[in-house]
Design an enzyme around this catalytic site. Structure first.
Site, short mmCIF file in Angstrom:
data_model
loop_
_atom_site.label_atom_id
_atom_site.label_comp_id
_atom_site.label_asym_id
_atom_site.label_seq_id
_atom_site.Cartn_x
_atom_site.Cartn_y
_atom_site.Cartn_z
N ALA A 1 3.32 4.52 -7.72
CA ALA A 1 3.10 3.15 -8.36
C ALA A 1 4.15 2.99 -9.29
O ALA A 1 4.57 1.78 -9.63
CB ALA A 1 1.63 3.11 -9.03
N THR B 1 3.13 -1.08 -4.74
CA THR B 1 2.28 -0.21 -5.04
C THR B 1 1.63 -0.41 -6.37
O THR B 1 2.78 -0.33 -7.14
CB THR B 1 2.66 1.28 -4.69
OG1 THR B 1 3.03 1.51 -3.37
CG2 THR B 1 1.32 2.17 -5.07
N CYS C 1 7.58 2.34 -6.47
CA CYS C 1 7.40 1.42 -5.43
C CYS C 1 6.63 0.10 -5.98
O CYS C 1 5.77 0.24 -6.48
CB CYS C 1 6.53 2.03 -4.26
SG CYS C 1 6.41 0.71 -3.02
N THR D 1 0.78 -1.15 0.11
CA THR D 1 0.00 0.10 -0.06
C THR D 1 0.72 1.57 -0.01
O THR D 1 1.82 1.37 0.45
CB THR D 1 -1.05 0.01 1.05
OG1 THR D 1 -2.41 -0.19 0.71
CG2 THR D 1 -1.11 1.24 1.92
#
EC number: 3.4.25.2
Length: 180
Positions: free
Chosen positions: A164, A170, A167, A9
């Site tokens: 996104a 993510t 990471c 997350t």
């Protein structure tokens, strides 16, 4: 032996021009395997007047969501009082102390990060992020906040896409909620 730690997350909350938006990605990973791409880590509470998002263990976060929702009801929708009381209970209760999650909560006026160590942090600039990609989203959001005319929602959308792309925990399946 494979690592079974669940990682997941990025949650980002931006407050700008009287509006607040919160977004979270949908990826849940166990070790180096993506287990789910469409998890919903953002919720509306108190008849849609409060937004919340979590990073960490999903089961722990849902327990904290329930406790926070009870605090919000108990304190008549007062976000700051509910946040402080949840953090106090989380820190002092023997069972709750073992929960591994962070929460971001926001209403029309305030935003807070709540942790199990008793921290209740209100951001200086209206931008707050948590999770594995939180620092990437935070950096992107602060740059966009300071140097563009984008709305809170647009900053969250753009910053989450940037996180996104950086990471590995993510993804770009973003859930976004806002209070106008």
């Amino acid at each position: 032996m494979p690592e079974n730690k669940i990682r997941s997350t990025t949650i980002l909350c931006v407050r700008k021009s009287g509006k607040v938006a919160i977004g979270g990605d949908g990826q849940v990973s166990m070790g180096n395997t993506v287990m789910k791409n469409t998890a919903k880590k953002i919720r509306r509470l108190y008849d849609g007047k409060i937004l919340s998002g979590f990073a960490g263990s999903a089961a722990d976060a849902f327990t904290l969501f329930e406790l926070f929702e009870k605090k919000v009801q108990e304190f008549g929708g007062s976000l700051s009082r509910s946040a402080v009381e949840l953090a106090r209970e989380w820190r002092t209760d023997r069972m709750l102390r073992k929960l591994e999650a962070l929460l971001i909560v926001a209403d029309k006026e305030e935003s807070f990060l709540i942790s199990g160590t008793g921290d209740v942090i209100s951001p200086d600039e209206g931008v707050i992020a948590i999770g594995s990609g939180g620092s990437y989203a935070l950096a992107a959001a602060k740059a966009l906040y300071d140097h563009t005319d984008l709305s809170a929602r647009e900053i969250v959308e753009s910053s989450m896409k940037i996180a996104a792309n950086i990471c590995i925990y993510t993804n770009d399946h973003i859930t976004l909620e806002e209070i106008l």
